[in-house]
Design a protein around this motif. Structure first.
Motif, short mmCIF file in Angstrom:
data_model
loop_
_atom_site.label_atom_id
_atom_site.label_comp_id
_atom_site.label_asym_id
_atom_site.label_seq_id
_atom_site.Cartn_x
_atom_site.Cartn_y
_atom_site.Cartn_z
N SER A 32 13.77 -7.73 -2.33
CA SER A 32 13.19 -7.66 -1.05
C SER A 32 11.86 -7.92 -1.45
N VAL A 33 10.27 -9.00 -1.04
CA VAL A 33 9.34 -9.23 -0.69
C VAL A 33 8.76 -8.91 -0.11
N LEU A 34 7.57 -8.30 -1.17
CA LEU A 34 5.99 -8.00 -0.25
C LEU A 34 5.13 -9.39 -0.41
N ALA A 35 4.70 -9.99 0.42
CA ALA A 35 4.49 -11.21 0.48
C ALA A 35 2.80 -11.67 1.00
N GLY A 36 2.37 -11.65 0.67
CA GLY A 36 0.39 -12.07 1.45
C GLY A 36 0.27 -11.48 0.98
N ILE A 37 0.37 -10.37 -0.27
CA ILE A 37 -0.46 -8.47 0.22
C ILE A 37 -1.73 -9.05 -0.84
N ALA A 38 -3.00 -8.44 0.46
CA ALA A 38 -4.45 -8.96 -1.14
C ALA A 38 -4.71 -7.99 -2.40
N PRO A 39 -5.40 -8.45 -2.94
CA PRO A 39 -5.51 -6.86 -4.04
C PRO A 39 -5.69 -5.35 -3.85
N GLY A 40 -6.73 -5.73 -2.70
CA GLY A 40 -7.27 -4.52 -2.12
C GLY A 40 -6.34 -3.52 -1.33
N ARG A 41 -5.04 -4.44 -0.64
CA ARG A 41 -4.21 -4.48 0.37
C ARG A 41 -3.00 -3.39 -0.82
N LYS A 42 -2.84 -3.39 -1.37
CA LYS A 42 -1.64 -3.26 -2.18
C LYS A 42 -1.29 -2.24 -2.76
N ALA A 43 -1.85 -1.08 -2.81
CA ALA A 43 -2.21 0.62 -2.94
C ALA A 43 -1.05 0.90 -1.45
#
Length: 864
Positions: free
Chosen positions: A727-738
């Motif tokens: 699976s891929v979690l794409a387009g995640i900004a650094p501040g929203r990765k958590a």
């Protein structure tokens, strides 16, 4: 033959020295103008005993001024100084007569405030006659001295605890410490080979006389009683002492049941010899293995063989356990270089500019020194190779022990060995800051912290001791009441005490955990504690942050696509100017490509050779912004405009030609100025060689793999297909990765997050945070913050992840099996003893075999 007369008074000697000085001055030698005191090092500070100081510096704003400060410090006789601008620290070696205040005053003349580090203050405590420094330093020293005294008291109490004997004040201290309410192990220092040898020499004839009737001469039983006495008292003293120590402190000693069994067996035998026909001269013994053969037990039986045999078997088992239980801590201590060992350091003479070698002890080596490591020697510091080349064998924890060839500019770490060539190493870290020292402290803390299962096993083993004593007493009473045979009743009760194995239960968890933690450390993976091993075994989903884990550190510019009417070379130059101050691999790749374009003269005269940039800033989502100076056109010379570098998270952020370029290549970087997107730079990052194989291994373990990326979905999905990620979690900004990691956890998964220090928050919110160190110094990573550092991976290969998962599952499975085996054995052995099926001597052998089997099974966790 007469001998020359010697001066009889010190006045004659002084006159001779004065004449020699006068003669020296007559020929122009003036070094002797200052009278000598005769004390080594007072006339020549270079010969005086020296101390090393480390200062934290405040106000050190520019690197060029460092050389001036170093020169001012080295004007003091015997002082050598090295200042590292990046760390804002000064490493200084000075004679005993030069205190830290004097060194700090020199640095204050340059506007730099110097404060001794805590490590230097601790070293001052070891030299009470040295200058203490300022009042602030004296206060810090008093605080550290109080802390050290408290630590020393705790160590003394711990030694007394292990020895099994404590004074009443120590007991009160332990009662206040909830973590000390555990069981008491037998003192290792008392279980010695001479004690085993003497006990065996006395026990063998006793056992033989018990079981071979033909050897039983008249009065043999009294000889056996005398032979068994030193075995029972002196040979078994380690177990008696542990039992007494446990009684004094209200704790259960693991060998208390065995101690009681040994004493009771001897006392029972002595009573039988004194008050029954068993003491008659000519009495013969015919011991049987089963208590239900009551007819043979009616006349009485002695158990000196049990008392001696149990003592010898326990001593042999404990010694065998100690010799086979190799510890990583012992190996690290043996591989640590002696601080007094001398090494050759090359210094630059500031007056002549020449390199001058000097042989000094390791404890006087400072950061910035150039250290010569001869062929075949262990590298004692962390540093960078500045001369020579050699094959280096890694230390105990520097990976998998694969030799590597190092040359100039390569990093080397303390504990490695230069195999086939001499190296000149520029020191970056010494002493407790080296990677091996940090690892030593980390693993020592991890193995000392008990996890919940280890605490349960140890506590249960502690309760097993009083339970076995109660059961033995009840068994004796019931057998005597039902059968009326006191000998049979005693035999079954003694078998209960001899068969119970609390050591096996106590070690069932802790020993396997320790072996598992040390096995992981030997292969470059550090676990925080035993709890992490359990959590790793429960992980079903592994989330990888793409950068820092799955790809190499180096990136390269793949394509530069400019929008209609834009110059691609100008797009690249603007991106390079904005990325100049960043150390991210993507920024470094853009800067490198921009410099190559400039050096080759691409773009012609329309593109400025140098683009000025000011007010550079990085926003929370990773966008670079700044003011750049660009040609304005229409006759104007130049104009400052706002420019930015940003990464698209969805394809909706782009249109037309730029959208097609961003979707078709590698990682896209958008260049914008004057509010308009001018071009797309795509970056190519190299997938690690073992990434695909590691992801496949995780899938074989039944784990789902997810890749976390801020790239657009087409780019991220294409990369994930290359390595086989599910699976891929794409387009995640650094501040929203958590938040993305929390979302995976909220779906009911047990999540392990794999990333470097740039995603520390993601590591913290996951069930298990696995931090890949990469090139970051381990001491800095741990010192700043340990949140999320459940597992620290020192290796750069991705295969470390499935290996640690497999090790955790195997170790947890061993622990569960050990616990079940220990419980089944103790219950089955007690039932057999109660029913009269188990002779006390056979019970002793079974008990020690159960402990050794737990030891052998636990060592399987060391197989990686």
């Amino acid at each position: 033959m007469s001998t020359p007369e010697k001066p009889e008074t010190t006045g004659d000697l002084g006159a001779a020295i004065a004449e020699a000085r006068e003669a020296a001055r007559a020929v122009g030698i003036s070094e002797f103008d200052t009278p000598s005191t005769g004390i080594a090092g007072e006339d020549n500070p270079e010969d005086a005993r020296k101390h090393a100081f480390t200062f934290d510096l405040e106000g050190l704003d520019d690197a060029p001024g460092i050389s001036d400060i170093e020169e001012a410090l080295e004007e003091i006789p015997g002082v050598r100084a090295r200042i590292v601008f990046g760390d804002r620290r000064a490493w200084i070696t000075a004679p005993e007569s030069v205190g830290p205040d004097r060194l700090a005053e020199v640095m204050e003349r340059f506007g730099v405030v110097a404060r001794l580090t805590e490590g230097s203050l601790r070293r001052r405590l070891d030299h009470p006659h040295a200058a203490l420094g300022s009042s602030h330093q004296r206060r810090r020293l008093r605080t550290l001295r109080g802390r050290r005294q408290a630590e020393e008291r705790a160590r003394i109490i711990e030694r007394q605890k292990r020895a099994g004997w404590l004074r009443s004040e120590a007991i009160r201290h332990l009662v206040q410490d909830p973590e000390s309410r555990d069981v008491l192990f037998t003192a290792r220092d008392l279980v010695t080979v001479p004690r085993l040898v003497v006990s065996t020499i006395l026990a063998v004839p006793t056992i033989i006389l018990h079981y071979v009737v033909a050897f039983q001469f008249p009065g043999w039983q009294w000889v056996c009683l005398a032979l068994a006495l030193p075995v029972v008292v002196w040979g078994a003293w380690p177990f008696h002492r542990a039992m007494l120590g446990g009684l004094r402190r209200g704790l259960s000693a693991l060998d208390a049941a065995s101690s009681v069994a040994i004493l009771v067996a001897w006392l029972w035998s002595a009573a039988m010899l004194l008050f029954t026909p068993a003491g008659d001269i000519g009495w013969l013994s015919n011991p049987k293995m089963f208590a239900f053969d009551q007819q043979l037990l009616m006349e009485g039986e002695i158990y000196l063989d049990v008392a001696c045999g149990m003592t010898v078997v326990l001593l042999a088992g404990r010694l065998m356990t100690r010799r086979t239980r190799l510890s990583l801590m012992d190996d690290l201590a043996n591989a640590r270089p002696d601080p007094q060992e001398c090494y050759t350091v090359v210094h630059r003479n500031r007056a002549t500019g020449r390199q001058e070698p000097e042989v000094i002890p390791l404890q006087e080596v400072n950061v910035g020194d150039d250290l010569l490591v001869p062929e075949g020697h262990i590298i004692p510091v962390d540093g960078r190779v500045v001369g020579g080349s050699s094959t280096v064998e890694a230390g105990l924890i520097e990976g998998r022990g694969i030799p590597r060839r190092v040359k100039v500019n390569d990093r080397v770490y303390a504990g490695s060995t230069a195999v086939d060539g001499q190296l000149k190493v520029r020191v970056i870290r010494t002493g407790h800051l080296t990677r091996s020292s940090v690892i030593h402290r980390w693993v020592r803390g991890a193995t000392r912290r008990q996890n919940r299962m280890a605490w349960v096993s140890t506590s249960t083993a502690g309760w097993l001791i009083p339970a076995s004593l109660i059961i033995a007493g009840a068994d004796f009473s019931l057998w005597y009441l039902i059968s009326g045979n006191i000998n049979a009743a005693f035999t079954t009760a003694l078998a209960i005490l001899a068969s119970v194995a609390p050591v096996a239960l106590a070690l069932s968890t802790s020993l396997a955990l320790r072996h598992g933690i040390e096995a992981a450390a030997r292969h470059g993976m550090l676990l925080r504690d035993g709890n992490i091993m359990r959590r790793l075994a429960q992980v079903d989903t592994v989330v990888f942050n793409r950068v820092g884990t799955l790809v190499e550190q180096e990136m390269a510019v793949e394509t530069v696509t400019a929008d209609h009417g834009e110059n691609p070379d100008l797009v690249l130059r603007v991106a390079g100017a904005l990325s100049m101050e960043s150390e991210h691999p993507a920024s470094q790749a853009i800067v490198h490509a921009a410099r190559q374009s400039r050096d080759h003269g691409e773009g012609g005269e329309e593109i400025p050779h140098w683009i000025e940039v000011t007010h550079v800033d990085i926003t929370a989502d990773g966008t670079f912004t700044g003011m750049v100076t660009l040609p304005a056109g229409h006759g104007d010379s130049e104009r400052q405009v706002e420019a930015s570098l940003w990464r698209p998270r969805t394809m909706a952020d782009l249109t037309g030609r730029l959208a097609a370029a961003a979707a078709s290549g590698g990682t896209p970087i958008i260049v914008r100025w004057r509010g308009k997107d001018r071009g797309v730079i795509t970056l190519n990052d190299t997938v690690k060689d073992d990434a695909s194989e590691a992801v496949e291994d995780l899938a074989d373990l039944g784990m789902e793999t997810i890749m976390l990326s801020r790239d657009t979905y087409p780019v991220a999905r294409r990369f994930a297909d290359r390595i086989g990620a599910a699976s891929v979690l794409a387009g995640i900004a650094p501040g929203r990765k958590a938040m993305a990691v929390r979302a995976v956890h909220a779906r009911g998964h047990c999540v392990a997050m794999v990333g470097d220090s740039s995603v520390r928050e993601c590591l913290h919110v996951a069930d298990v945070g696995i931090c890949v160190v990469g090139g970051q110094p381990l001491a800095d990573l741990i010192r700043t913050d340990t949140r999320g550092l459940d597992v620290v991976v020192l290796r750069s290969d991705v295969s470390a992840i499935p290996q640690i998962m497999s090790l955790a599952r195997r170790t947890s499975r061993l622990i569960d099996q050990n616990i079940w085996f220990a419980w089944i054995y103790n219950v089955a052995a007690m039932l057999a003893a109660i029913s009269g099926l188990l002779h006390p001597m056979a019970a002793t052998v079974l008990m020690i075999c159960s402990s050794l089997l737990i030891e052998w099974r636990s060592r399987r966790a060391r197989v990686f």
